[in-house]
Design a protein around this motif. Structure first.
Motif, PDB file in Angstrom:
ATOM      1  N   LYS A 202       2.246   6.147  -7.098  1.00  0.00           N
ATOM      2  CA  LYS A 202       1.132   6.733  -7.855  1.00  0.00           C
ATOM      3  C   LYS A 202       1.155   8.259  -7.771  1.00  0.00           C
ATOM      4  O   LYS A 202       0.759   8.924  -8.715  1.00  0.00           O
ATOM      5  N   ASN A 203       1.555   8.780  -6.612  1.00  0.00           N
ATOM      6  CA  ASN A 203       1.667  10.226  -6.409  1.00  0.00           C
ATOM      7  C   ASN A 203       0.417  10.977  -6.891  1.00  0.00           C
ATOM      8  O   ASN A 203       0.504  11.972  -7.606  1.00  0.00           O
ATOM      9  N   TRP A 204      -0.749  10.475  -6.497  1.00  0.00           N
ATOM     10  CA  TRP A 204      -2.019  11.026  -6.938  1.00  0.00           C
ATOM     11  C   TRP A 204      -2.190  12.502  -6.591  1.00  0.00           C
ATOM     12  O   TRP A 204      -2.897  13.222  -7.277  1.00  0.00           O
ATOM     13  N   GLN A 205      -1.548  12.956  -5.537  1.00  0.00           N
ATOM     14  CA  GLN A 205      -1.724  14.348  -5.113  1.00  0.00           C
ATOM     15  C   GLN A 205      -1.164  15.348  -6.120  1.00  0.00           C
ATOM     16  O   GLN A 205      -1.510  16.518  -6.054  1.00  0.00           O
ATOM     17  N   LEU A 206      -0.327  14.919  -7.034  1.00  0.00           N
ATOM     18  CA  LEU A 206       0.131  15.817  -8.089  1.00  0.00           C
ATOM     19  C   LEU A 206      -1.031  16.244  -8.983  1.00  0.00           C
ATOM     20  O   LEU A 206      -1.054  17.362  -9.481  1.00  0.00           O
ATOM     21  N   ILE A 207      -1.967  15.340  -9.189  1.00  0.00           N
ATOM     22  CA  ILE A 207      -3.129  15.619 -10.035  1.00  0.00           C
ATOM     23  C   ILE A 207      -4.287  16.142  -9.206  1.00  0.00           C
ATOM     24  O   ILE A 207      -4.888  17.167  -9.530  1.00  0.00           O
TER      25      ILE A 207
ATOM     26  N   TYR B 151       0.835  -1.207   0.000  1.00  0.00           N
ATOM     27  CA  TYR B 151       0.000   0.000   0.000  1.00  0.00           C
ATOM     28  C   TYR B 151       0.868   1.255   0.000  1.00  0.00           C
ATOM     29  O   TYR B 151       0.682   2.166  -0.798  1.00  0.00           O
ATOM     30  N   GLU B 152       1.828   1.316   0.898  1.00  0.00           N
ATOM     31  CA  GLU B 152       2.712   2.490   1.002  1.00  0.00           C
ATOM     32  C   GLU B 152       3.475   2.732  -0.293  1.00  0.00           C
ATOM     33  O   GLU B 152       3.581   3.873  -0.751  1.00  0.00           O
ATOM     34  N   ASN B 153       3.990   1.684  -0.878  1.00  0.00           N
ATOM     35  CA  ASN B 153       4.710   1.827  -2.152  1.00  0.00           C
ATOM     36  C   ASN B 153       3.795   2.330  -3.256  1.00  0.00           C
ATOM     37  O   ASN B 153       4.188   3.186  -4.050  1.00  0.00           O
TER      38      ASN B 153
END
Length: 190
Positions: free
Chosen positions: A174-179, A167-169
């Protein structure tokens, strides 16, 4: 805005592109077939962020459950048929009756069981069309987290240290917070 399952279903029903892909998967006549994960989650997050354009998806995850034929060849055949119907769509077809082997877990009992055991509650979602072309939403952990822009592990992932590391990886990669800037990502200590 999206406040509940009904709102999510209505927003999908109004989306011609999503409905055309759902119709394609329905026409494949898959046993316990669903389009899941980012297909649903991204629609919700895009809507809640007020985006006018759809966020591009790396793939369209189609799952089904056929414990009589767990060969990967059938998945590829279904995928190729979907590509013929809708070229340019990054289809990814998986038979959840065999995915336990890949994931090194106990066998899943259905597509719903597999979705329940996805890493994040906000991604543990699926949609399909019923016989009357109504959208059916599969949300084994409910829709509260995805609507509240919350990313956290499913109980299945939370219950195991190795799965928590996965999950952490995923969250990191994914770094969803960029979008989607308004997301609240729950980090866990391992």
């Amino acid at each position: 805005m999206l406040k509940n399952e009904k709102d999510i279903i209505e927003s999908i029903q109004k989306d011609e592109w999503m409905m055309s892909l759902l119709n394609a998967v329905k026409s494949a006549d898959l046993r316990d077939g669903w389009i899941c994960a980012g297909f649903v989650r991204s629609k919700i997050w895009d809507t809640l962020h007020g985006f006018n354009e759809r966020t591009p998806l790396p793939d369209i995850d189609v799952i089904y459950f056929d414990d009589k034929n767990i060969g990967e060849d059938e998945e590829k055949e279904i995928e190729n048929n979907l590509i013929i119907m809708y070229p340019g769509i990054p289809w990814s077809v998986k038979n959840e009756a065999r995915m336990h082997l890949r994931n090194s877990v106990e066998p899943y009992s259905s597509s719903c069981d597999a979705v329940r055991k996805f890493p994040e509650t906000a991604t543990a979602l699926g949609v399909k069309l019923d016989s009357r072309n109504n959208v059916i939403l599969l949300a084994p952990h409910g829709v509260e987290d995805v609507i509240n822009l919350t990313v956290k592990p499913t109980p299945y992932f939370e219950a195991d240290k190795e799965r928590l590391a996965v999950y952490e990886n995923r969250v990191r990669n994914k770094n969803w917070q960029l979008i989607w800037k308004q997301l609240k990502i729950f980090r866990v200590e391992i």
